[in-house]
Design a protein around this motif. Sequence first.
Motif, short mmCIF file in Angstrom:
data_model
loop_
_atom_site.label_atom_id
_atom_site.label_comp_id
_atom_site.label_asym_id
_atom_site.label_seq_id
_atom_site.Cartn_x
_atom_site.Cartn_y
_atom_site.Cartn_z
N GLY A 197 0.79 -1.22 0.00
CA GLY A 197 0.00 0.00 0.00
C GLY A 197 0.82 1.28 0.00
O GLY A 197 0.32 2.34 0.38
N VAL A 198 2.08 1.20 -0.44
CA VAL A 198 2.93 2.40 -0.49
C VAL A 198 2.64 3.14 -1.79
O VAL A 198 2.86 2.59 -2.88
N PRO A 199 2.14 4.38 -1.76
CA PRO A 199 1.84 5.11 -2.99
C PRO A 199 3.10 5.57 -3.73
O PRO A 199 4.15 5.78 -3.11
N PHE A 200 2.97 5.72 -5.04
CA PHE A 200 4.11 6.13 -5.87
C PHE A 200 4.62 7.50 -5.44
O PHE A 200 5.82 7.77 -5.48
N ALA A 201 3.70 8.38 -5.04
CA ALA A 201 4.09 9.73 -4.63
C ALA A 201 4.93 9.73 -3.36
O ALA A 201 5.57 10.74 -3.03
N VAL A 202 4.95 8.62 -2.64
CA VAL A 202 5.81 8.47 -1.47
C VAL A 202 7.11 7.76 -1.86
O VAL A 202 8.19 8.10 -1.38
N THR A 203 7.01 6.78 -2.74
CA THR A 203 8.17 5.98 -3.15
C THR A 203 9.29 6.86 -3.70
O THR A 203 10.45 6.75 -3.28
N VAL A 204 8.94 7.74 -4.64
CA VAL A 204 9.96 8.54 -5.33
C VAL A 204 10.67 9.51 -4.39
O VAL A 204 11.91 9.50 -4.30
N PRO A 205 9.94 10.38 -3.67
CA PRO A 205 10.66 11.29 -2.76
C PRO A 205 11.45 10.55 -1.69
O PRO A 205 12.54 11.00 -1.30
N ALA A 206 10.93 9.42 -1.22
CA ALA A 206 11.63 8.67 -0.17
C ALA A 206 12.96 8.12 -0.70
O ALA A 206 14.01 8.26 -0.04
N LEU A 207 12.95 7.52 -1.88
CA LEU A 207 14.18 6.98 -2.45
C LEU A 207 15.18 8.09 -2.77
O LEU A 207 16.39 7.95 -2.51
N MET A 208 14.70 9.20 -3.32
CA MET A 208 15.59 10.31 -3.65
C MET A 208 16.17 10.93 -2.38
O MET A 208 17.34 11.32 -2.35
N ALA A 209 15.36 11.01 -1.33
CA ALA A 209 15.86 11.56 -0.06
C ALA A 209 16.95 10.66 0.52
O ALA A 209 17.96 11.15 1.05
N LEU A 210 16.77 9.35 0.41
CA LEU A 210 17.79 8.42 0.91
C LEU A 210 19.10 8.55 0.13
O LEU A 210 20.19 8.48 0.69
N ILE A 211 18.97 8.76 -1.18
CA ILE A 211 20.17 8.94 -2.01
C ILE A 211 20.84 10.26 -1.69
O ILE A 211 22.07 10.34 -1.57
N TRP A 212 20.05 11.32 -1.54
CA TRP A 212 20.62 12.62 -1.18
C TRP A 212 21.36 12.53 0.16
O TRP A 212 22.42 13.12 0.34
#
Length: 474
Positions: free
Chosen positions: A148-163
């Motif tokens: 149930g993880v929405p795409f709008a959460v997946t992208v910022p979360a992954l990019m934040a982890l990379i940053w």
Amino acid sequence: MLIIVTILAYFCVLYGISRLTSARATNETFFRADRKSPWAMVAFGMIGASVSGVSFVSVPGMVVGRDMTYLQTCLGFIVGYFVVAFVLLPVYYKMGLTTIYGYLQRRIGRRAYKTGAGFFILSDLTGAAVKFYIVCIILQRFALDAYGVPFAVTVPALMALIWLYTHKGGIKTLVWTDSFQTLCMIGALVLIIIKVAGELDMDFGGAVKAVAANGYSRVFEFGDWMSPQNFWKQFVSGAFIVIVMTGLNQNMMQKNLTCKTLREARKDVCSYGFAFVPVNMLFLGIGVLLVMLARKEGTPLPANPDELLPMFAATGRLGDWVTVLFVIGVVAASASTIDSSLTALTTSYCVDIKERPADERLRRRAHVGITVVFILFIIAFRALNSTSVIDAVYILCSYTYGPLLGLFAFGLLTRRQTDDRIVPYVAVASPLICLALDFAAARFTGYRFGYELLMLNGAITFAGLWVKSEKVRK
């Protein structure tokens, strides 16, 4: 929940590496790793940085329809890496460049410098965003939707982890994190191959023999010149792909410029250049094994060959631990691509566009800004939800590397000086001319350009610069 925990644990390791490598980091550390990187570590990490998450998923599916002919391109890569090592690297090291586009300013002029940097930023920003978008879609569809993880959460979360693990140490951190990610990617791939071989009642040696005897293992095609898989087309194109998309690409060259000496940088480039053949043999080999497994189970092959590996590895059909390995492999390949792009774009913006390499505040703000732009691009692709848009972006990227090839070729292969004022116009006109030629050839002859369009694009740029050039007096 297992997949989410795996992803978080994976990024925790990357953050730990970042903490160890970014102590007392400065802009010189962020941009050039203080020119102290061990060449063997750079070489190993570059394998993962050069294999994107898209390649991790797509290359196994290439055997459907094209067999193993992609290895012809990989053989061309080796020639390209030798050109990078013995032609381009000596120039970059002699000038002590932070970004490779500084060469254009010294050789041609300021407008050529800005044009080269601008084309790189446009190409890398859009290309890396598309690659990461496709990986996010794969993870979303095969893994995160179930939680149930929405795409709008997946992208910022992954990019934040990379940053989080790149923002301080920059390229110095990436030299070490990329090595870890390459190890994870190759390890995951080998373990998945062993599992698939087990499903086929084979050991690893038996799997190798089965792949070699399979019809999909055909590598060379010398017969039909019109075929996109013709050996000479693939081989020569592979060499030029490396020269342009590695040797003329700040994203790919930045780590190579962190080695202590030119000699070490050459060893680094040549080493990972040779590594691409066995690594891609593993990717294609697992593709053949998955086709064999599908036939054994009576499972139809997917309409999209890119879904061949996810169909088995991401759906739990081979066990939960294979799904975890698949996620680790995809995340490792994609993260090592996007973190390199993020760092290289920050470097080019600060050094080439703003020309303030010592401004740490600018560098931190640029790093955040480019991260946000990546997020916006990826979410926009999702909102448009159109394959044609993605294809258009890929086509755009393939066209924008041609002018870089022409600019560097003119500077390196001639002693002439062109009019710097016309460079932006020539660089924009060349891809447009190529687009028109491709359309006309397809309509009137049925021929579609492949990788050779890159060479044509570079040749047109070179010719445009030559027309307005003159010999330099001694």
